[in-house]
Enzyme design. Structure first.
Site, PDB file in Angstrom:
ATOM      1  N   HIS A  10      -1.615   5.013   3.776  1.00 50.00           N
ATOM      2  CA  HIS A  10      -0.442   6.067   3.421  1.00 50.00           C
ATOM      3  C   HIS A  10      -0.340   8.151   2.950  1.00 50.00           C
ATOM      4  CE1 HIS A  10       4.310   7.571   4.425  1.00 50.00           C
ATOM      5  NE2 HIS A  10       3.469   8.674   3.226  1.00 50.00           N
ATOM      6  N   GLU A  11      -1.104   7.801   1.641  1.00 48.13           N
ATOM      7  CA  GLU A  11      -1.160   8.832   1.165  1.00 48.13           C
ATOM      8  C   GLU A  11      -2.477   9.580   1.646  1.00 48.13           C
ATOM      9  OE1 GLU A  11       0.892  10.294  -0.607  1.00 48.13           O
ATOM     10  OE2 GLU A  11       2.426   8.575  -0.739  1.00 48.13           O
ATOM     11  N   CYS A  44       8.916   8.092   3.408  1.00 47.94           N
ATOM     12  CA  CYS A  44       8.118   9.578   3.340  1.00 47.94           C
ATOM     13  C   CYS A  44       8.342  10.524   2.727  1.00 47.94           C
ATOM     14  CB  CYS A  44       6.839   9.657   4.280  1.00 47.94           C
ATOM     15  SG  CYS A  44       5.772  11.337   3.815  1.00 47.94           S
ATOM     16  N   LEU A  45       7.848  11.153   1.715  1.00 47.20           N
ATOM     17  CA  LEU A  45       8.883  12.436   1.028  1.00 47.20           C
ATOM     18  C   LEU A  45       9.278  12.927   2.162  1.00 47.20           C
ATOM     19  CD1 LEU A  45       8.118  12.048  -2.931  1.00 47.20           C
ATOM     20  CD2 LEU A  45      10.067  11.400  -1.665  1.00 47.20           C
ATOM     21  N   GLY A  79       3.956   7.865  -4.155  1.00 54.26           N
ATOM     22  CA  GLY A  79       2.781   8.598  -3.956  1.00 54.26           C
ATOM     23  C   GLY A  79       2.757  10.193  -3.559  1.00 54.26           C
ATOM     24  N   GLN A  83       1.297  17.757   0.737  1.00 52.12           N
ATOM     25  CA  GLN A  83       3.051  17.463   0.928  1.00 52.12           C
ATOM     26  C   GLN A  83       3.268  18.439   0.201  1.00 52.12           C
ATOM     27  OE1 GLN A  83       3.364  13.580   0.579  1.00 52.12           O
ATOM     28  NE2 GLN A  83       4.708  13.289   1.148  1.00 52.12           N
ATOM     29  N   HIS A  86      -1.708  10.945   4.669  1.00 41.85           N
ATOM     30  CA  HIS A  86      -1.316  12.595   5.204  1.00 41.85           C
ATOM     31  C   HIS A  86      -2.606  13.996   5.108  1.00 41.85           C
ATOM     32  CE1 HIS A  86       2.445  12.638   5.157  1.00 41.85           C
ATOM     33  NE2 HIS A  86       2.386  11.232   3.819  1.00 41.85           N
TER      34      HIS A  86
END
Ligand code: ZN
Length: 166
Positions: free
Chosen positions: A135-136, A93-94, A46, A51, A139
């Site tokens: 999660h997304e 998480c990236l 995702g 991000q 963000h």
């Protein structure tokens, strides 16, 4: 436009609420395309627009990105309209490299949003998929997994980041 740059916490863009998208113009279409490439290159399951430095409400989700890409959902202005149950599992998480945090999430959700074609859709998700959506969407509200972590874990990460080790 972003090429392959993923913003890392504590970049400011990851801590603020992202803006609603009014018009699905060329900039948004390009952004979604760039995000797709970035997500599959990483690879990640995702990605949210903040991000990659864009404070807009756009997310990409593909629960099988690591194994067999092809279940991509691109959603504009996503909102969770129903949720049920609760489950805690570890997440990565990236934007927060080398950290995993146990995060409680709803087990089943209904998320509503708009596709790139401007169509309003509702998606029912459970388990892993529901977890990625939550999660997304976090963000988009300026929240990352470290917000669920202990102070210790948080400060270890921030120290490493300050020293340029991440
Ligand atoms: Zn993330």
């Amino acid at each position: 436009m972003p090429k392959n740059h993923i913003c890392l916490y504590p970049d400011e863009v990851l801590k603020i609420r992202a803006g609603e998208i009014g018009n699905i113009d060329l900039e948004i279409i390009d952004l979604a395309e760039d995000m797709k490439n970035i997500m599959y290159t990483a690879p990640g399951v995702g990605l949210a627009a903040p991000q990659v430095g864009f404070s807009r409400r756009l997310i990409l989700v593909d629960p099988t990105a690591n194994k067999e890409p092809g279940n991509l959902t691109t959603l504009i202005n996503p909102v969770i309209i129903e949720q049920e149950g609760s489950d805690t599992d570890s997440e990565m998480c990236l934007s927060v490299p080398e950290v995993s945090v146990d995060v409680p999430r709803a087990e089943r959700i209904v998320v509503q949003g708009v596709t790139l074609e401007g169509k309003e859709i509702r998606i029912e998700a459970e388990g892993f998929l529901a977890r990625i959506f939550q999660h997304e969407i976090d963000h988009l509200d300026g929240k990352v997994i470290l917000d669920y972590a202990s102070h210790l874990k948080r400060s270890i990460y921030l120290k490493k980041r300050k020293k340029g080790k991440l």
